[in-house]
Design a protein around this motif. Structure first.
Motif, PDB file in Angstrom:
ATOM      1  N   LYS A   1       0.834  -1.211   0.000  1.00 29.14           N
ATOM      2  CA  LYS A   1       0.000   0.000   0.000  1.00 29.14           C
ATOM      3  C   LYS A   1       0.866   1.257   0.000  1.00 29.14           C
ATOM      4  O   LYS A   1       0.535   2.256  -0.658  1.00 29.14           O
ATOM      5  CB  LYS A   1      -0.937   0.012   1.206  1.00 29.14           C
ATOM      6  CG  LYS A   1      -1.925   1.186   1.174  1.00 29.14           C
ATOM      7  CD  LYS A   1      -2.851   1.195   2.360  1.00 29.14           C
ATOM      8  CE  LYS A   1      -3.885   2.307   2.237  1.00 29.14           C
ATOM      9  NZ  LYS A   1      -3.261   3.639   2.025  1.00 29.14           N
ATOM     10  N   ILE A   2       1.976   1.217   0.723  1.00 27.04           N
ATOM     11  CA  ILE A   2       2.881   2.365   0.742  1.00 27.04           C
ATOM     12  C   ILE A   2       3.429   2.618  -0.653  1.00 27.04           C
ATOM     13  O   ILE A   2       3.479   3.761  -1.132  1.00 27.04           O
ATOM     14  CB  ILE A   2       4.032   2.127   1.745  1.00 27.04           C
ATOM     15  CG1 ILE A   2       3.491   2.050   3.167  1.00 27.04           C
ATOM     16  CG2 ILE A   2       5.094   3.208   1.628  1.00 27.04           C
ATOM     17  CD1 ILE A   2       4.528   1.679   4.206  1.00 27.04           C
TER      18      ILE A   2
ATOM     19  N   ALA B   1       2.090   1.760  -3.473  1.00 24.45           N
ATOM     20  CA  ALA B   1       1.013   2.245  -4.344  1.00 24.45           C
ATOM     21  C   ALA B   1       0.807   3.741  -4.159  1.00 24.45           C
ATOM     22  O   ALA B   1       0.653   4.487  -5.137  1.00 24.45           O
ATOM     23  CB  ALA B   1      -0.270   1.479  -4.054  1.00 24.45           C
ATOM     24  N   ASP B   2       0.815   4.203  -2.907  1.00 24.96           N
ATOM     25  CA  ASP B   2       0.685   5.637  -2.637  1.00 24.96           C
ATOM     26  C   ASP B   2       1.860   6.414  -3.232  1.00 24.96           C
ATOM     27  O   ASP B   2       1.688   7.490  -3.816  1.00 24.96           O
ATOM     28  CB  ASP B   2       0.598   5.893  -1.132  1.00 24.96           C
ATOM     29  CG  ASP B   2      -0.696   5.371  -0.524  1.00 24.96           C
ATOM     30  OD1 ASP B   2      -1.645   5.116  -1.290  1.00 24.96           O
ATOM     31  OD2 ASP B   2      -0.745   5.187   0.707  1.00 24.96           O
ATOM     32  N   PHE B   3       3.059   5.857  -3.067  1.00 30.20           N
ATOM     33  CA  PHE B   3       4.266   6.514  -3.581  1.00 30.20           C
ATOM     34  C   PHE B   3       4.207   6.616  -5.106  1.00 30.20           C
ATOM     35  O   PHE B   3       4.522   7.668  -5.685  1.00 30.20           O
ATOM     36  CB  PHE B   3       5.506   5.727  -3.147  1.00 30.20           C
ATOM     37  CG  PHE B   3       6.810   6.382  -3.523  1.00 30.20           C
ATOM     38  CD1 PHE B   3       7.428   7.270  -2.659  1.00 30.20           C
ATOM     39  CD2 PHE B   3       7.427   6.105  -4.738  1.00 30.20           C
ATOM     40  CE1 PHE B   3       8.630   7.881  -3.004  1.00 30.20           C
ATOM     41  CE2 PHE B   3       8.615   6.706  -5.092  1.00 30.20           C
ATOM     42  CZ  PHE B   3       9.221   7.595  -4.222  1.00 30.20           C
ATOM     43  N   HIS B   4       3.786   5.533  -5.751  1.00 31.15           N
ATOM     44  CA  HIS B   4       3.749   5.525  -7.218  1.00 31.15           C
ATOM     45  C   HIS B   4       2.727   6.515  -7.756  1.00 31.15           C
ATOM     46  O   HIS B   4       2.947   7.133  -8.810  1.00 31.15           O
ATOM     47  CB  HIS B   4       3.435   4.119  -7.724  1.00 31.15           C
ATOM     48  CG  HIS B   4       3.440   4.006  -9.211  1.00 31.15           C
ATOM     49  ND1 HIS B   4       4.592   4.129  -9.964  1.00 31.15           N
ATOM     50  CD2 HIS B   4       2.438   3.801 -10.104  1.00 31.15           C
ATOM     51  CE1 HIS B   4       4.303   4.005 -11.253  1.00 31.15           C
ATOM     52  NE2 HIS B   4       2.998   3.803 -11.360  1.00 31.15           N
ATOM     53  N   ARG B   5       1.625   6.681  -7.055  1.00 34.71           N
ATOM     54  CA  ARG B   5       0.636   7.663  -7.501  1.00 34.71           C
ATOM     55  C   ARG B   5       1.206   9.083  -7.452  1.00 34.71           C
ATOM     56  O   ARG B   5       0.899   9.922  -8.314  1.00 34.71           O
ATOM     57  CB  ARG B   5      -0.629   7.571  -6.636  1.00 34.71           C
ATOM     58  CG  ARG B   5      -1.555   6.432  -7.036  1.00 34.71           C
ATOM     59  CD  ARG B   5      -2.891   6.550  -6.341  1.00 34.71           C
ATOM     60  NE  ARG B   5      -2.788   6.278  -4.911  1.00 34.71           N
ATOM     61  CZ  ARG B   5      -2.933   5.076  -4.378  1.00 34.71           C
ATOM     62  NH1 ARG B   5      -3.193   4.041  -5.156  1.00 34.71           N
ATOM     63  NH2 ARG B   5      -2.827   4.903  -3.077  1.00 34.71           N
ATOM     64  N   GLN B   6       2.044   9.341  -6.466  1.00 38.35           N
ATOM     65  CA  GLN B   6       2.622  10.681  -6.337  1.00 38.35           C
ATOM     66  C   GLN B   6       3.850  10.877  -7.229  1.00 38.35           C
ATOM     67  O   GLN B   6       4.071  11.970  -7.754  1.00 38.35           O
ATOM     68  CB  GLN B   6       3.016  10.929  -4.876  1.00 38.35           C
ATOM     69  CG  GLN B   6       1.850  10.936  -3.909  1.00 38.35           C
ATOM     70  CD  GLN B   6       2.303  11.198  -2.480  1.00 38.35           C
ATOM     71  OE1 GLN B   6       3.037  12.160  -2.220  1.00 38.35           O
ATOM     72  NE2 GLN B   6       1.885  10.355  -1.549  1.00 38.35           N
ATOM     73  N   TYR B   7       4.648   9.807  -7.389  1.00 34.71           N
ATOM     74  CA  TYR B   7       5.908   9.919  -8.123  1.00 34.71           C
ATOM     75  C   TYR B   7       6.023   8.758  -9.124  1.00 34.71           C
ATOM     76  O   TYR B   7       6.807   7.825  -8.924  1.00 34.71           O
ATOM     77  CB  TYR B   7       7.093   9.907  -7.152  1.00 34.71           C
ATOM     78  CG  TYR B   7       6.906  10.809  -5.958  1.00 34.71           C
ATOM     79  CD1 TYR B   7       6.921  12.195  -6.100  1.00 34.71           C
ATOM     80  CD2 TYR B   7       6.702  10.281  -4.678  1.00 34.71           C
ATOM     81  CE1 TYR B   7       6.738  13.030  -5.013  1.00 34.71           C
ATOM     82  CE2 TYR B   7       6.515  11.113  -3.585  1.00 34.71           C
ATOM     83  CZ  TYR B   7       6.536  12.488  -3.751  1.00 34.71           C
ATOM     84  OH  TYR B   7       6.353  13.295  -2.666  1.00 34.71           O
TER      85      TYR B   7
ATOM     86  N   LEU C   1       6.329   8.443   3.882  1.00 42.39           N
ATOM     87  CA  LEU C   1       5.150   7.591   3.758  1.00 42.39           C
ATOM     88  C   LEU C   1       5.221   6.408   4.719  1.00 42.39           C
ATOM     89  O   LEU C   1       4.211   6.002   5.303  1.00 42.39           O
ATOM     90  CB  LEU C   1       5.016   7.097   2.315  1.00 42.39           C
ATOM     91  CG  LEU C   1       4.576   8.131   1.281  1.00 42.39           C
ATOM     92  CD1 LEU C   1       4.572   7.524  -0.113  1.00 42.39           C
ATOM     93  CD2 LEU C   1       3.190   8.673   1.615  1.00 42.39           C
TER      94      LEU C   1
ATOM     95  N   THR D   1       2.477   5.703   7.731  1.00 47.25           N
ATOM     96  CA  THR D   1       1.786   4.420   7.888  1.00 47.25           C
ATOM     97  C   THR D   1       2.034   3.837   9.267  1.00 47.25           C
ATOM     98  O   THR D   1       1.114   3.308   9.903  1.00 47.25           O
ATOM     99  CB  THR D   1       2.259   3.427   6.811  1.00 47.25           C
ATOM    100  OG1 THR D   1       1.982   3.967   5.515  1.00 47.25           O
ATOM    101  CG2 THR D   1       1.566   2.085   6.962  1.00 47.25           C
TER     102      THR D   1
ATOM    103  N   LYS E   1      -0.127   5.271  12.003  1.00 49.93           N
ATOM    104  CA  LYS E   1      -1.484   4.731  12.005  1.00 49.93           C
ATOM    105  C   LYS E   1      -1.531   3.371  12.695  1.00 49.93           C
ATOM    106  O   LYS E   1      -2.512   3.030  13.352  1.00 49.93           O
ATOM    107  CB  LYS E   1      -1.999   4.620  10.575  1.00 49.93           C
ATOM    108  CG  LYS E   1      -2.158   5.952   9.870  1.00 49.93           C
ATOM    109  CD  LYS E   1      -2.582   5.768   8.421  1.00 49.93           C
ATOM    110  CE  LYS E   1      -2.659   7.094   7.699  1.00 49.93           C
ATOM    111  NZ  LYS E   1      -2.990   6.927   6.262  1.00 49.93           N
TER     112      LYS E   1
END
Length: 299
Positions: free
Chosen positions: A110-111, A113-119, A289, A293, A296
């Protein structure tokens, strides 16, 4: 003698325009300053590149030979500058990281995936290795950062805790111990036990904690992979304990996870880096990121 890139730019601009006056305008320089830059370049190279008259500026034979090379030099320099800007702006880059399997399987996807969406143009290679190898890969500078348990002996590295992971028991459906409200180690050890093989750090941690309570762990089966252990538990070969990070993975196999006490065994999970080594912009962004995570997980 090193030649400043601005002198090369002056030469290319004068050669392209055929005019000192026009080149000075395009480069926002005074004509005397432009003339000095051109003179210094010719002195550094040892001869004339331009033939000047009152009416025109032309290239000497040496100037004609140097001009395409100067164009390539300037193009390479500009591309290099853009590449560096892209790295700082996270528009391009490559990052190697290492992480233990429990983290790469259960938390890291998930980390990433979040990173790839931003960069989207940052290429990341994840080295999925046992905890001890994570430390070694960071130490050998094969990875910028690693996610692992707190290393026992690594004074040459920085370890920054993220969260505390607690070991939980995994049991197949309808196992008698599922009826107990409070599960203790002595209850689990009454059944055949499945364990990670030595020298895994988690195995050493569990062995030591049990020995301090006068308990002895004698595995009936051993494996290097928690996935294999989970599947063996599912087939009824015995019981085991795993880091709570693996809870979702074990439950997806149809296993039940239960807190286990007497003793409660925990260990720190954190980021390993090299001291006095500044992380790249990509590694810093990924670290942020990872920390977000982890916060949380602690709440």
């Amino acid at each position: 003698m090193s030649i400043p890139i601005n002198q090369v730019i002056v030469f290319i601009t004068v050669a392209r325009t055929g005019s000192f006056a026009e080149a000075a305008i395009q480069l926002h320089l005074s004509q005397p300053a432009l003339s000095v830059a051109m003179k210094n370049l010719e002195q550094s190279l040892g001869g004339k590149l331009l033939a000047r008259t009152t009416r025109s500026v032309t290239l000497t034979p040496e100037g004609k030979a140097f001009y395409p090379k100067a164009r390539r030099l300037l193009s390479d320099w500009e591309q290099s500058m853009q590449d560096v800007r892209n790295h700082f702006a996270l528009g391009r880059g490559k990052l190697d990281m290492a992480a233990m399997p429990t983290y790469t399987t259960n938390i890291l996807p998930k980390i990433l995936a979040d990173f790839h969406r931003q960069y989207p143009n940052i290429h990341i290679t994840v080295h999925d290795v046992i905890a001890e190898n994570v430390v070694q890969m960071v130490r050998e500078e094969r990875c910028e950062l690693g996610i692992t348990f707190a290393p026992e002996e690594a004074p040459d590295l920085n370890f920054q805790p993220l969260y505390k992971d607690r070991f939980v028991a995994i049991l197949p459906d309808r196992h008698p111990l599922l009826d107990k409200q409070k599960l203790k180690w002595v209850d689990v050890l009454a059944y055949p036990h499945l364990s990670l093989q030595r020298p895994a750090g988690t195995r050493r941690l569990i062995d030591q904690a049990l020995q301090e309570k006068g308990l002895l762990l004698t595995p009936a089966f051993e494996s290097h992979q928690l996935v294999s252990i989970g599947r063996m538990v599912r087939e009824g070969l015995g019981l085991s304990v795993v880091p709570s990070t693996s809870r979702v993975q074990m439950e997806e196999m149809g296993l039940q996870c239960r807190a286990i006490c007497a003793p409660v065994i925990t260990h720190q999970v954190g980021i390993v880096t090299r001291p006095q080594h500044e992380l790249s912009a990509a590694a810093q962004a990924l670290e942020q990121l990872i920390r977000a995570t982890a916060s949380k997980l602690c709440t």
